[in-house]
Design a protein around this motif. Structure first.
Motif, PDB file in Angstrom:
ATOM      1  N   LEU A 298      43.116  42.814  39.131  1.00  0.00           N
ATOM      2  CA  LEU A 298      42.235  42.239  39.999  1.00  0.00           C
ATOM      3  C   LEU A 298      42.194  42.611  41.457  1.00  0.00           C
ATOM      4  CD1 LEU A 298      42.996  38.628  38.416  1.00  0.00           C
ATOM      5  CD2 LEU A 298      41.023  39.798  38.032  1.00  0.00           C
ATOM      6  N   TYR A 301      39.893  45.373  41.689  1.00  0.00           N
ATOM      7  CA  TYR A 301      38.344  44.801  41.152  1.00  0.00           C
ATOM      8  C   TYR A 301      37.843  44.100  42.399  1.00  0.00           C
ATOM      9  CZ  TYR A 301      34.714  42.679  38.601  1.00  0.00           C
ATOM     10  OH  TYR A 301      33.577  42.504  38.087  1.00  0.00           O
ATOM     11  N   ARG A 416      38.524  42.509  33.230  1.00  0.00           N
ATOM     12  CA  ARG A 416      38.425  41.348  34.228  1.00  0.00           C
ATOM     13  C   ARG A 416      38.153  40.046  33.439  1.00  0.00           C
ATOM     14  NH1 ARG A 416      34.465  37.749  35.877  1.00  0.00           N
ATOM     15  NH2 ARG A 416      34.986  37.085  37.879  1.00  0.00           N
ATOM     16  N   VAL A 420      40.749  36.587  33.869  1.00  0.00           N
ATOM     17  CA  VAL A 420      40.449  35.255  34.770  1.00  0.00           C
ATOM     18  C   VAL A 420      39.851  34.389  33.748  1.00  0.00           C
ATOM     19  CG1 VAL A 420      39.938  36.844  36.456  1.00  0.00           C
ATOM     20  CG2 VAL A 420      37.915  36.144  35.121  1.00  0.00           C
TER      21      VAL A 420
END
Length: 462
Positions: A298, A301, A416, A420
């Motif tokens: 993350l 990202y 991703r 999340v």
């Protein structure tokens, strides 16, 4: 230890009343029982390492499951009888956790540590809800956890005082319907078979959580039931007792964790590239978050995410320049003006996935991206048969239908979302969340390497 009687494959010792079996052996001599334990551990890949003068009264056993320089797990010779009993009972390594299971006894033990300090919690500060913290009778065969070594200044010795006096018990026993839980120092089998090794007289992990159900269970069912129970226990210890425990997981192979050998330039120079402080902080943090793969993923990202608005605006400007340069453009024509309007609406309504596609397509060099997949042997990692579920397509550098940048962007975006999105919505049922400290999370490292490359390329090109 009734469960271990009448087993002819193990050597039993005769000793004078009140005298421990191990007193008959020196550091260079093994009693018959100790020799049996050493032979059995050798079958399990645990190498015997004789103790030296620095640790009298201890035997060393090297566990090959942990990477790096091999260190022996030191165990008091007074624990050998209990260790022999655990080995005879059919003890096996746990599948995902660093620990052991004994399916026929409904027993599982997992190494744990204080997540903030990585050492044993001072358990005597806490009390059990059970009267007088009564020991669960189901653990009667595994009570010798108090004999596992722990450092006492410069001297290392068993936690058993001379004579019959025992030290203060450093454990918590709690009981529920159909099972008992003990938080204490590791039992001998868990320490020898699962711990990382002893350094300077101190175990790497000096605490374990043991669960014993009141029935025989298959290993898969035992681990499944224990998973739900232990996760609930860790949660309650956090919110109710402010104890933040971490269950230790087995490491993945080093070749999977660090698959890329990067070029290391030894010439340090004054910085020639100006990087946004926020981006630099995210990139640097991602590199230090190796023990938490989803967090590392993350963080890289987020580096890409920082440039989404720039990528979308650049794309819109290219379209706008082309539209205005088109000889057919007519400022008085509503259709021509509508094209200009749609470009602006596209900027405002661009999806995150389309922004990621745009960013990678125009800001990551195609030859670098192709080289990443061709130069390294990734096995099935970047295929739909790989260890990360929810991936619908292979990444294929020879695919003429879908640009490589789009293939990569779609994969990154799906992973991703799994990290999340933990919604209980029906549409997420087939693709569960990718949880930290899970087996799947430990398989993320090649994808983290890919994301690191993308972040580096974007910083360079924008």
């Amino acid at each position: 230890m009734a469960e271990y009687e009448n087993d002819e494959t193990w050597v039993e010792l005769e000793a004078e009343e009140g005298s421990p079996h191990v007193e008959a052996a020196t550091a260079d001599e093994l009693t018959p029982l100790e020799a049996s334990v050493v032979a059995e551990l050798a079958k399990r890949g645990i190498a015997f390492k004789r103790s030296d003068l620095a640790y009298p009264g201890f035997l060393g056993f090297v566990n090959p499951r942990w990477p790096g320089r091999a260190r022996a797990n030191l165990l008091s010779r007074q624990c050998m009888e209990t260790l022999a009993g655990q080995l005879k009972s059919g003890v096996e390594l746990a599948t995902n956790w660093a620990g052991v299971v004994i399916p026929k006894l409904g027993y599982i033990e997992v190494l744990a540590s204080d997540a903030r300090r990585n050492y044993t919690v001072e358990l005597p500060r806490y009390i059990s809800t059970d009267p007088a913290n009564i020991e669960c009778p189901n653990f009667s065969d595994f009570h010798s956890a108090d004999l596992v070594i722990q450092p006492l200044g410069r001297n290392v010795r068993p936690l058993l005082d001379e004579g019959d006096r025992k030290p203060e018990r450093n454990s918590i026993e709690i009981h529920g319907e159909g099972c008992c839980i003990s938080i204490s120092m590791p039992s001998p089998a868990c320490h020898v078979l699962a711990n990382r090794g002893t350094f300077g007289g101190s175990m790497t992990w000096r605490m374990s959580i043991r669960v014993r159900f009141d029935r025989t269970m298959a290993k898969s069912a035992l681990e499944s039931d224990a998973k739900a129970l232990l996760n609930s226990l860790v949660y309650e210890l956090d919110v109710r007792n402010d104890l933040k425990l971490r269950l230790v997981a087995w490491p993945i192979e080093q070749t999977k964790k660090f698959p890329v050998r990067r070029h290391r330039n030894r010439e340090v120079r004054f910085p020639e590239i100006e990087v946004d402080p926020q981006v630099a902080a995210l990139f640097s943090f991602a590199g230090t978050a190796a023990e938490n793969p989803p967090l590392a993923f993350l963080s890289y990202y987020q580096v890409l995410e920082t440039y989404f608005p720039t990528a979308i605006k650049r794309s819109a400007l290219r379209e706008l320049e082309l539209a205005l340069a088109d000889p057919r453009f007519d400022r008085k024509n509503k259709k021509s003006l509508g094209r200009i309007l749609s470009i602006g609406e596209g900027v405002a309504g661009a999806s995150e996935n389309s922004a990621l596609r745009e960013l990678i397509e125009h800001n990551v060099r195609d030859e670098e991206l192709r080289d990443f997949f061709v130069r390294h042997d990734w096995g099935k990692q970047f295929t739909k048969q790989g260890p990360i579920i929810g991936i619908e397509d292979n990444i294929n550098v020879d695919n003429k239908q879908v640009p490589l940048a789009y293939q990569v962007a779609d994969r990154v975006y799906r992973i991703r979302n799994r990290i999340v999105h933990t919604k209980g919505d029906f549409k997420y049922k087939t693709v569960p969340p990718l949880l930290p400290q899970s087996v799947e999370a430990e398989q993320l490292y090649p994808d983290i390497e890919l994301l690191r490359l993308l972040a580096y390329e974007v910083i360079l090109c924008i």
